[in-house]
Design an enzyme around this catalytic site. Structure first.
Site, mmCIF file in Angstrom:
data_model
loop_
_atom_site.group_PDB
_atom_site.id
_atom_site.type_symbol
_atom_site.label_atom_id
_atom_site.label_comp_id
_atom_site.label_asym_id
_atom_site.label_seq_id
_atom_site.Cartn_x
_atom_site.Cartn_y
_atom_site.Cartn_z
ATOM 1 N N ALA A 49 0.794 -1.237 0.000
ATOM 2 C CA ALA A 49 0.000 0.000 0.000
ATOM 3 C C ALA A 49 0.823 1.282 0.000
ATOM 4 C CB ALA A 49 -0.912 0.010 1.235
ATOM 5 N N THR A 51 3.477 2.509 -2.145
ATOM 6 C CA THR A 51 3.972 3.173 -3.361
ATOM 7 C C THR A 51 3.173 2.677 -4.566
ATOM 8 O OG1 THR A 51 5.632 1.429 -3.698
ATOM 9 C CG2 THR A 51 6.386 3.398 -2.523
ATOM 10 N N PHE A 53 0.944 1.455 -7.609
ATOM 11 C CA PHE A 53 -0.481 1.167 -7.778
ATOM 12 C C PHE A 53 -1.193 0.886 -6.452
ATOM 13 C CE2 PHE A 53 0.805 0.165 -12.214
ATOM 14 C CZ PHE A 53 -0.113 0.980 -12.867
ATOM 15 N N TYR A 236 9.321 -9.229 -20.928
ATOM 16 C CA TYR A 236 8.215 -9.140 -19.979
ATOM 17 C C TYR A 236 7.245 -10.319 -20.084
ATOM 18 C CZ TYR A 236 5.395 -7.380 -16.321
ATOM 19 O OH TYR A 236 4.748 -7.301 -15.119
ATOM 20 N N LYS A 245 3.213 -13.774 -13.957
ATOM 21 C CA LYS A 245 1.905 -13.130 -14.185
ATOM 22 C C LYS A 245 0.879 -14.153 -14.677
ATOM 23 C CE LYS A 245 2.808 -8.983 -12.794
ATOM 24 N NZ LYS A 245 2.330 -8.625 -11.423
ATOM 25 N N LEU A 274 3.791 2.143 -16.181
ATOM 26 C CA LEU A 274 4.045 3.421 -15.517
ATOM 27 C C LEU A 274 5.372 3.390 -14.793
ATOM 28 C CD1 LEU A 274 0.525 4.245 -14.140
ATOM 29 C CD2 LEU A 274 1.880 5.645 -15.673
ATOM 30 N N VAL A 275 5.914 4.548 -14.549
ATOM 31 C CA VAL A 275 7.164 4.649 -13.806
ATOM 32 C C VAL A 275 6.886 4.354 -12.335
ATOM 33 C CG1 VAL A 275 9.097 6.133 -13.192
ATOM 34 C CG2 VAL A 275 7.913 6.472 -15.379
ATOM 35 N N THR A 276 7.414 3.242 -11.855
ATOM 36 C CA THR A 276 7.380 2.953 -10.425
ATOM 37 C C THR A 276 8.758 2.403 -10.067
ATOM 38 O OG1 THR A 276 6.694 0.637 -10.630
ATOM 39 C CG2 THR A 276 4.920 2.275 -10.519
HETATM 40 P P1 NAD Z 1 5.905 -0.677 -6.274
HETATM 41 O O1 NAD Z 1 7.317 -1.132 -6.168
HETATM 42 O O2 NAD Z 1 5.636 0.765 -6.433
HETATM 43 O O3 NAD Z 1 5.064 -1.180 -4.993
HETATM 44 C C1 NAD Z 1 5.331 -2.372 -4.335
HETATM 45 C C2 NAD Z 1 4.653 -2.400 -2.968
HETATM 46 O O4 NAD Z 1 4.881 -3.697 -2.385
HETATM 47 C C3 NAD Z 1 5.193 -1.381 -1.957
HETATM 48 O O5 NAD Z 1 4.118 -0.928 -1.164
HETATM 49 C C4 NAD Z 1 6.136 -2.225 -1.087
HETATM 50 O O6 NAD Z 1 6.321 -1.735 0.229
HETATM 51 C C5 NAD Z 1 5.378 -3.527 -1.071
HETATM 52 N N1 NAD Z 1 6.201 -4.687 -0.740
HETATM 53 C C6 NAD Z 1 7.241 -5.213 -1.430
HETATM 54 N N2 NAD Z 1 7.701 -6.317 -0.790
HETATM 55 C C7 NAD Z 1 6.936 -6.475 0.316
HETATM 56 C C8 NAD Z 1 6.917 -7.421 1.373
HETATM 57 N N3 NAD Z 1 7.757 -8.456 1.425
HETATM 58 N N4 NAD Z 1 5.995 -7.251 2.342
HETATM 59 C C9 NAD Z 1 5.125 -6.224 2.331
HETATM 60 N N5 NAD Z 1 5.092 -5.311 1.344
HETATM 61 C C10 NAD Z 1 5.995 -5.433 0.353
HETATM 62 O O7 NAD Z 1 5.307 -1.541 -7.474
HETATM 63 P P2 NAD Z 1 4.112 -1.308 -8.521
HETATM 64 O O8 NAD Z 1 4.732 -1.003 -9.847
HETATM 65 O O9 NAD Z 1 3.043 -0.432 -7.986
HETATM 66 O O10 NAD Z 1 3.592 -2.810 -8.633
HETATM 67 C C11 NAD Z 1 2.436 -3.302 -7.983
HETATM 68 C C12 NAD Z 1 1.793 -4.367 -8.864
HETATM 69 O O11 NAD Z 1 1.371 -3.754 -10.093
HETATM 70 C C13 NAD Z 1 2.758 -5.487 -9.268
HETATM 71 O O12 NAD Z 1 2.044 -6.705 -9.320
HETATM 72 C C14 NAD Z 1 3.177 -5.083 -10.666
HETATM 73 O O13 NAD Z 1 3.622 -6.167 -11.450
HETATM 74 C C15 NAD Z 1 1.870 -4.525 -11.176
HETATM 75 N N6 NAD Z 1 1.960 -3.667 -12.391
HETATM 76 C C16 NAD Z 1 2.908 -2.692 -12.496
HETATM 77 C C17 NAD Z 1 2.981 -1.937 -13.664
HETATM 78 C C18 NAD Z 1 4.002 -0.843 -13.838
HETATM 79 O O14 NAD Z 1 4.223 -0.401 -14.975
HETATM 80 N N7 NAD Z 1 4.614 -0.364 -12.782
HETATM 81 C C19 NAD Z 1 2.059 -2.148 -14.706
HETATM 82 C C20 NAD Z 1 1.083 -3.127 -14.542
HETATM 83 C C21 NAD Z 1 1.044 -3.891 -13.379
#
Ligand code: NAD
Ligand code: NA
Length: 398
Positions: A49, A51, A53, A236, A245, A274-276
């Protein structure tokens, strides 16, 4: 202390508390400008929760639907002279804003893959909310310790079978180069990536939450996936992460069975690139995102995490109309990214792009700014040259 960005490759080692707060407030303001989600969720658990998405999901449901939220994440608090991680500062700011708005918000910091954190979360739900009606699963992690066996798995980001060569960019310098990534040599690399980023832990969460009686009748749960264009398939969707996935998506029917007697339902939502912190670690993808941003901004259909998540809840998950799934049963909020006209333009630009024209034909600047924004940098209303207190608490974490 005075906090400036300190980067090492695609990692930023510092984060700015006021900048992260500005980022959270910006996302809250977006949701408030859109108005309320009709019949939205009221008691929400977000796993991951802090950072990206997951944070956007928390903000969209709290400020878009007056939801009480419990957020689980794995972040580091500050020590004297050493800033906390961005997700820590984001969560601190989120809780403060939620409190001002009269919204319940509590957080749990620890390893979501562990049985212990699941237990703590269940106890908190029982104590404060009774049950939850939405569970968002948004973890992104390079490793997982299996809670039943103790085995530690590390994921890899690699192609399968053949080496993959394509363009990539160093987004700090704008230098475009060719990269060749060798394929995995061991089946175990694929299996380990599935163990970390596949669906098992989502299933474990839902099983434990159900067994504890903390899921409301009609509960929904959603996890996030990505598909993207053919040019990134080898790294990917057809690579190790894509196998994970596939596994995540294949968990949907299992969770649906589990939730059937509660009239509950599970979904995977395919989100936009998206940039994360996670996506910046994948080779080739940042260059694709820079071109995608350019094309989508020109067409006025660009979205960030918060726009995506508001649309997911307002226009899909809680909309009065039918939810609209693809042939594989997935929600598609990557629909605008995958539009034919968007993809055709990105593909054309992809052929042309090089270190000389990158600033004209791509939105590298937008990529870079989004990257620094993730860590609370480059916000106009924050003065990065003055002392700031790095020792910020997340109010609900003792
Ligand atoms: P992010 O790195 O911004 O967020 C990850 C979150 O997971 C953070 O809140 C972090 O604290 C938490 N986390 C990581 N390890 C943990 C652990 N062991 N225990 C508790 N919390 C933990 O990543 P994001 O890009 O928002 O990705 C979230 C989901 O969205 C993923 O499944 C990703 O594949 C998917 N997604 C991302 C994109 C993209 O372009 N970024 C696109 C589509 C789908
Ligand atoms: Na609605």
């Amino acid at each position: 202390m005075i906090i400036q960005p300190r980067t090492r490759g695609f990692i930023c080692l510092t984060s700015h508390p006021e900048g992260c707060a500005a980022h959270v407030k910006q996302q809250i303001a977006y949701v408030q400008s859109k108005g309320k989600i009709a019949n939205g969720p009221k008691k929400v658990l977000v796993i991951g929760a802090s950072t990206g998405f997951g944070l956007a999901s928390r903000i969209a449901t709290a400020f878009g639907s007056d939801a009480a939220t419990i957020g689980v994440f794995f972040e580091k608090s500050a020590t004297e002279g050493r800033p906390a991680t961005a997700g820590w500062y984001n969560s601190a700011a989120f809780e403060q804003e939620a409190a001002k708005a009269g919204l319940y918000a509590k957080s749990i910091n620890g390893d979501a893959y562990s049985d212990e954190i699941k237990k703590q979360t269940i106890e908190l739900i029982k104590q404060d909310l009774g049950q939850v009606d939405l569970v968002v699963y948004s973890l992104a992690s390079p490793r997982r310790t299996h809670p039943k066996t103790g085995v530690a798995y590390a994921s890899v980001l690699k192609p399968i079978n053949e080496p993959f060569s394509n363009k990539t960019v160093d987004f700090h310098t704008g230098v475009v180069s060719n990269i060749t990534i060798d394929p995995v040599t061991e089946q175990s690399d694929i299996d380990n990536t599935i163990a970390v980023m596949g669906g098992e832990d989502w299933k474990f969460w839902m099983e434990d939450l159900k067994a504890a009686g903390v899921l409301a009748d009609g509960v929904k749960t959603v996890a996030y996936s990505y598909i993207g264009p053919e040019l990134t398939y080898p790294i990917y969707r057809n690579g190790t992460i894509g196998m994970a996935k596939n596994d995540l998506e294949a968990t949907v029917p299992t969770i649906n069975n589990l939730l059937a007697d509660l009239h509950g339902v599970s979904y995977v939502s395919v989100n936009k690139a998206l940039v994360t912190q996670s996506s910046s670690a994948i080779p080739v993808v940042p260059l694709y995102i820079s071109l995608l941003y350019k094309v989508m901004k020109e067409k006025n259909i660009h979205e960030g995490c918060i726009e995506q998540m508001y649309r997911l809840f307002d226009d899909r998950l809680y909309a009065a109309k039918p939810i609209g799934l693809d042939t594989e049963g997935r929600i598609r909020v990557d629909d605008w990214e995958m539009r034919e006209d968007v993809q055709a333009e990105v593909a054309k630009l992809w052929e042309q792009i090089n270190s000389e024209n990158i600033n004209e034909i791509s939105d590298l600047e937008g990529y870079r700014k989004d990257f620094f924004n993730l860590f609370g940098f480059e916000f106009d209303n924050v003065d990065y040259n003055v002392e700031t207190n790095e020792l910020v608490d997340v109010p609900s974490i003792k």
